[in-house]
Motif scaffolding. Structure first.
Motif, mmCIF file in Angstrom:
data_model
loop_
_atom_site.group_PDB
_atom_site.id
_atom_site.type_symbol
_atom_site.label_atom_id
_atom_site.label_comp_id
_atom_site.label_asym_id
_atom_site.label_seq_id
_atom_site.Cartn_x
_atom_site.Cartn_y
_atom_site.Cartn_z
ATOM 1 N N ILE A 8 67.682 -13.183 83.573
ATOM 2 C CA ILE A 8 68.528 -12.284 82.572
ATOM 3 C C ILE A 8 68.774 -11.020 83.494
ATOM 4 N N SER A 9 69.886 -10.503 84.008
ATOM 5 C CA SER A 9 69.565 -9.404 84.868
ATOM 6 C C SER A 9 69.542 -8.134 83.741
ATOM 7 N N PRO A 10 68.892 -6.915 84.125
ATOM 8 C CA PRO A 10 68.725 -5.721 83.323
ATOM 9 C C PRO A 10 69.967 -4.891 83.050
ATOM 10 N N SER A 11 71.040 -5.418 83.825
ATOM 11 C CA SER A 11 72.198 -4.622 83.722
ATOM 12 C C SER A 11 72.782 -4.730 82.365
ATOM 13 N N ASN A 12 73.377 -3.912 81.977
ATOM 14 C CA ASN A 12 74.101 -3.890 80.745
ATOM 15 C C ASN A 12 73.401 -4.123 79.445
ATOM 16 N N LYS A 13 72.111 -3.622 79.555
ATOM 17 C CA LYS A 13 71.083 -3.519 78.608
ATOM 18 C C LYS A 13 70.768 -2.434 78.268
ATOM 19 N N SER A 14 70.757 -1.997 76.647
ATOM 20 C CA SER A 14 70.550 -0.325 76.249
ATOM 21 C C SER A 14 69.337 0.102 76.602
ATOM 22 N N ILE A 15 69.473 1.173 76.841
ATOM 23 C CA ILE A 15 67.985 1.851 77.370
ATOM 24 C C ILE A 15 67.545 3.181 76.416
ATOM 25 N N ASN A 16 66.598 3.636 76.482
ATOM 26 C CA ASN A 16 66.088 4.763 75.709
ATOM 27 C C ASN A 16 66.558 6.094 76.299
ATOM 28 N N ALA A 17 67.933 6.414 76.070
ATOM 29 C CA ALA A 17 68.545 7.603 76.921
ATOM 30 C C ALA A 17 69.343 8.344 76.205
ATOM 31 N N THR A 18 69.523 9.615 76.116
ATOM 32 C CA THR A 18 70.570 10.470 75.438
ATOM 33 C C THR A 18 71.505 11.093 76.339
ATOM 34 N N SER A 19 71.121 11.154 77.611
ATOM 35 C CA SER A 19 72.137 11.605 78.694
ATOM 36 C C SER A 19 71.736 11.388 80.148
ATOM 37 N N THR A 20 72.509 11.406 80.958
ATOM 38 C CA THR A 20 72.213 11.250 82.406
ATOM 39 C C THR A 20 72.004 12.649 83.110
ATOM 40 N N VAL A 21 71.116 12.708 83.684
ATOM 41 C CA VAL A 21 70.873 14.056 84.244
ATOM 42 C C VAL A 21 70.324 14.102 85.732
ATOM 43 N N LEU A 22 70.467 15.031 86.382
ATOM 44 C CA LEU A 22 69.938 15.451 87.537
ATOM 45 C C LEU A 22 68.427 15.928 87.714
ATOM 46 N N TYR A 58 65.457 11.549 77.594
ATOM 47 C CA TYR A 58 65.304 11.210 76.389
ATOM 48 C C TYR A 58 64.113 11.860 75.732
ATOM 49 N N GLY A 59 64.354 12.330 74.571
ATOM 50 C CA GLY A 59 63.354 13.003 73.775
ATOM 51 C C GLY A 59 62.803 14.196 74.303
ATOM 52 N N GLY A 60 63.627 14.984 75.048
ATOM 53 C CA GLY A 60 63.279 16.198 75.765
ATOM 54 C C GLY A 60 62.459 16.169 76.969
ATOM 55 N N TYR A 61 62.351 14.650 77.552
ATOM 56 C CA TYR A 61 61.627 14.417 78.974
ATOM 57 C C TYR A 61 62.694 13.795 79.845
ATOM 58 N N LEU A 62 62.644 14.142 81.024
ATOM 59 C CA LEU A 62 63.332 13.491 82.113
ATOM 60 C C LEU A 62 62.524 12.370 82.876
ATOM 61 N N TYR A 63 63.299 11.228 82.916
ATOM 62 C CA TYR A 63 62.610 9.878 83.345
ATOM 63 C C TYR A 63 63.569 9.594 84.735
ATOM 64 N N HIS A 64 62.852 9.161 85.658
ATOM 65 C CA HIS A 64 63.521 8.357 86.763
ATOM 66 C C HIS A 64 63.942 6.973 86.520
ATOM 67 N N ILE A 117 56.510 -6.362 90.571
ATOM 68 C CA ILE A 117 57.716 -5.353 90.662
ATOM 69 C C ILE A 117 56.803 -3.886 91.246
ATOM 70 N N ILE A 118 57.413 -3.357 92.175
ATOM 71 C CA ILE A 118 56.628 -2.263 92.805
ATOM 72 C C ILE A 118 57.312 -0.997 92.568
ATOM 73 N N VAL A 119 56.831 0.076 91.871
ATOM 74 C CA VAL A 119 57.503 1.012 91.551
ATOM 75 C C VAL A 119 56.656 2.370 91.829
ATOM 76 N N ALA A 120 57.606 3.249 92.455
ATOM 77 C CA ALA A 120 56.632 4.768 92.529
ATOM 78 C C ALA A 120 57.513 5.916 92.348
ATOM 79 N N PRO A 121 57.764 6.296 90.885
ATOM 80 C CA PRO A 121 58.787 7.290 90.685
ATOM 81 C C PRO A 121 58.241 8.556 91.164
ATOM 82 N N LYS A 152 54.443 7.081 79.169
ATOM 83 C CA LYS A 152 55.196 7.570 78.294
ATOM 84 C C LYS A 152 56.267 6.714 77.649
ATOM 85 N N ALA A 153 56.933 6.191 78.846
ATOM 86 C CA ALA A 153 58.071 5.336 78.781
ATOM 87 C C ALA A 153 57.738 3.848 78.271
ATOM 88 N N HIS A 154 56.390 3.239 78.926
ATOM 89 C CA HIS A 154 56.145 1.913 78.079
ATOM 90 C C HIS A 154 55.345 1.875 76.905
#
Length: 490
Positions: free
Chosen positions: A314-328, A286-292, A215-219, A84-86
Motif C-alpha cells: 500500500i502506498s503511503p500516498s493519499n493517507k491522512s497525516i497529522n498536520a494543520t498546514s504546509t510550511v517552509l 502540527y501542534g506548534g512544531y515544524l516537521y520535515h 528505510i533510511i531517513v535523516a531529517p 515526537k512524531a512517532h
C-alpha cells in the motif's frame, strides 16, 4: 478494596505502541540527540561511546528519554522531531524505530559560554537552571560574588535543562553564573565523514538489536546534497551488503527552495533522482512544531505496513497525516492546490494535498520518476509500493531460508523449498498483495559448475499489485431515457 462476587468486565485504554515484526518496516533515523542528559548527575567518567554511532532501538517516548535524551530544540537535536512524531503525536504511537546519534559531548565549541542563573529558595538549598540544551553537565562551573567551591553546589539534569542546587550554608545571593563550553552540533563538527560513519553503523542493527531496518531517513541532513549522496550510496550498497532498503529525503524549503518551481529545480540540480529515494517537499506544521516531510512519510509507511501485516503493498500516498498546514523552513505557510501538488508528483516529488478538509501525503513515486521520460522507467520502478514490494520479497526470502545454507540439497529439498515459497506467494496473491507469483528451479539458471560449487539459483517471477494513480469516469449523454416521457405510447 471493593468486595466482588461474580464476573466483571473492564476496558483498559490502549497506551502501548503499535509494533512491527523483526523483518517488518523499521525506519532508521540518523541525526543528533542530547545524550548528555543520560549522564544525569554529571559523572566525569561517564562513557558515551555506546550512544554515538551505534544503532539504538526505541519503542516509546519514555524509552527514548532513557536511552538518548530528548529536546524540543530540533534545529540542534534532530532526533527530537523523530521521537515526537512517532511516540508523542497526540494520536497513536508507531514503532519501534532505530536511531543512530552523531552528537558527542566530547565535541565542544572552542570558546566558553557564560549564562546568568536566577536562584530561588533558602540558604543551603538555592535552586536555578542553566537553560541551554547544548550545555554539557560535566563541563560546568558555577561562580558568584560569594566564593563557591565544587562541593558547594550540585548539578543534575531536569528535562533538557541543568538544575543547579547551591548547598552552601549562608549563601543568600539571588543570582549566580554558569561557565561552560557548548556541545558542537554544527556541520563543522558533524561532517559528511561523521555522517557516513553513522550510516555504516546501521549494519550493526541485526547483530545488536535483532532487527533489520529498511528505510533510511535523516531529517535536517538529507536536504544537504553532500550528506544525501552518502545516504543513496548506503542504500545502493544495501545494509550489511545484503538487505535492501530505500531512503526518504527532503528537498530544502529554505530560501533556495521556498517555491514549487525552486523545489523542482533543486531536485534536478542536486541529482535527487534515485529509484531508491522517496523525495519530499515542503515541511508541515502540527501542534506548534515544524516537521520535515521525510519523517512524516517514513512514519506513514510504517503505519500502513503494520496494518498490512508488514507487507508494503500500500502506498503511503493519499493517507491522512497529522498536520494543520504546509510550511517552509522559516515557518511561513505555503498553500497550493491539487494541480500544483501533481506538478510536483509528475517529477518524482512527494508533497501534501488538502483532501476533504484534512491534509494527506500526496505522491506515489520515487525520485527516479519523471512523467516526460516514463518509457525509460522499468515497470517495477514506477511506484513506491512496487519498489518496496520487490525489496520485501527479496529480504523475506533471504531471511526465511538462511537455515538452508550449508545443509545437503537433494531434489526433494529443492521441491520442498519451491513448494513452501509457492504457497507463500499464493497467499500474497489471494490477499491482493501481489497479482502473480511463481517460483522455478531450472537448468538454464544452474550450470553443472555452479551446482558442484554449491551455488543454486531459484527464479521468482512476480507482478506487483498496481496502485490506482488515477481513476477516470467517462460520462456520456444518452437519449435512451427520453422514452420514459412518452410511456411507450405510439
Amino acid at each position: 478494596m471493593v468486595y466482588k462476587h461474580g464476573v466483571y468486565g473492564e476496558q483498559i485504554p490502549f497506551t502501548g505502541t503499535l509494533s512491527t515484526k523483526t523483518l517488518g518496516t523499521i525506519p532508521v533515523y540518523i541525526g543528533t540527540a542530547p545524550i548528555q542528559q543520560i549522564n544525569t548527575l554529571g559523572s566525569p567518567d561517564f562513557d558515551y561511546s555506546e550512544l554515538i554511532n551505534t544503532p539504538i532501538l526505541i519503542s516509546s517516548l519514555a524509552d527514548a528519554k532513557a536511552k538518548i535524551g530528548y529536546s524540543d530544540s530540533w534545529d540542534k537535536y534532530t532526533l527530537g522531531e523523530v521521537i515526537k512524531a512517532h511516540f508523542d503525536n497526540g494520536v497513536s504511537s508507531i514503532g519501534p524505530i532505530v536511531v543512530v546519534n552523531m552528537a558527542s559531548p566530547d565535541l565542544k565549541e572552542a570558546t566558553d559560554t557564560t549564562q546568568s542563573i536566577t536562584l530561588s529558595g533558602v540558604s543551603g538549598n538555592k535552586v536555578g537552571y542553566i537553560k541551554d540544551c547544548l550545555a554539557s553537565i560535566e563541563d560546568v562551573a558555577i561562580t558568584a560574588e560569594t566564593e563557591l567551591a565544587e562541593g558547594d553546589y550540585k548539578l543534575e539534569y531536569d528535562g533538557e535543562w541543568i538544575k543547579v542546587v547551591i548547598t552552601k550554608q549562608g549563601f543568600t545571593e539571588a543570582t549566580a553564573e554558569a561557565i561552560y563550553k557548548r556541545i558542537d552540533v554544527s556541520d563543522t563538527a558533524l561532517t559528511v565523514s561523521v555522517f557516513e560513519k553513522a550510516l555504516s553503523a546501521i549494519d550493526l542493527s541485526e547483530s545488536l538489536l535483532g532487527v533489520i531496518p529498511n528505510i533510511i531517513v535523516a531529517p535536517g541532513y538529507s536536504e544537504k546534497p553532500a550528506y544525501h549522496e552518502k545516504m543513496i550510496s548506503k542504500a545502493l550498497s544495501k545494509i550489511s551488503q545484503k538487505w535492501f532498503a530505500i531512503c526518504v529525503s527532503d528537498i530544502s524549503s529554505d530560501i533556495d527552495g521556498n517555491s514549487v518551481s525552486k523545489a523542482i529545480s533543486l531536485k534536478t540540480t542536486n541529482d535527487y533522482t534515485s529509484k531508491l529515494d522517496k523525495v519530499c517537499w515542503p515541511m508541515i506544521k502540527y501542534g506548534g512544531y515544524l516537521y520535515h516531510l521525510s519523517t512524516i512519510a517514513a512514519l506513514t509507511m510504517q503505519q500502513q505496513d503494520t496494518i498490512a501485516d508488514g507487507v508494503p503493498y500500500i502506498s503511503p500516498s493519499n493517507k491522512s497525516i497529522n498536520a494543520t498546514s504546509t510550511v517552509l523552513k522559516d515557518g511561513k505557510a505555503i498553500t497550493f492546490d491539487e494541480l500544483t501538488a501533481n506538478s510536483l508528483n509528475k517529477v518524482g516529488i512527494t508533497t501534501v494535498n488538502m483532501v476533504r478538509g484534512s491534509l494527506r501525503l500526496w505522491g506515489s513515486h520515487m525520485a527516479n520518476y519523471n512523467h516526460g521520460t516514463i518509457d525509460d522507467i522499468l515497470p517495477e520502478d514506477r511506484s513506491d509500493s512496487s519498489v518496496r514490494m520487490m525489496h520485501y520479497l527479496l529480504n523475506t526470502l533471504q531471511y526465511d531460508y538462511l537455515d538452508s545454507i550449508d545443509k545437503p540439497l537433494s531434489r526433494r529439498d529443492i521441491d520442498s523449498i519451491k513448494a513452501s515459497i509457492q504457497q507463500w506467494l499464493n497467499g500474497l496473491v489471494n490477499e491482493g498483495k501481489l497479482l502473480y507469483g511463481t517460483i522455478n528451479f531450472v537448468e538454464v539458471s544452474n550450470s553443472t559448475e555452479d551446482m558442484v560449487n554449491g551455488d543454486f539459483t531459484f527464479d521468482v517471477a512476480t507482478t506487483t499489485t498496481p496502485i490506482a494513480k488515477a481513476l477516470t469516469f467517462r460520462v456520456q449523454y444518452s437519449t435512451e431515457g427520453l422514452a420514459a416521457l412518452t410511456g411507450g405510447e405510439e
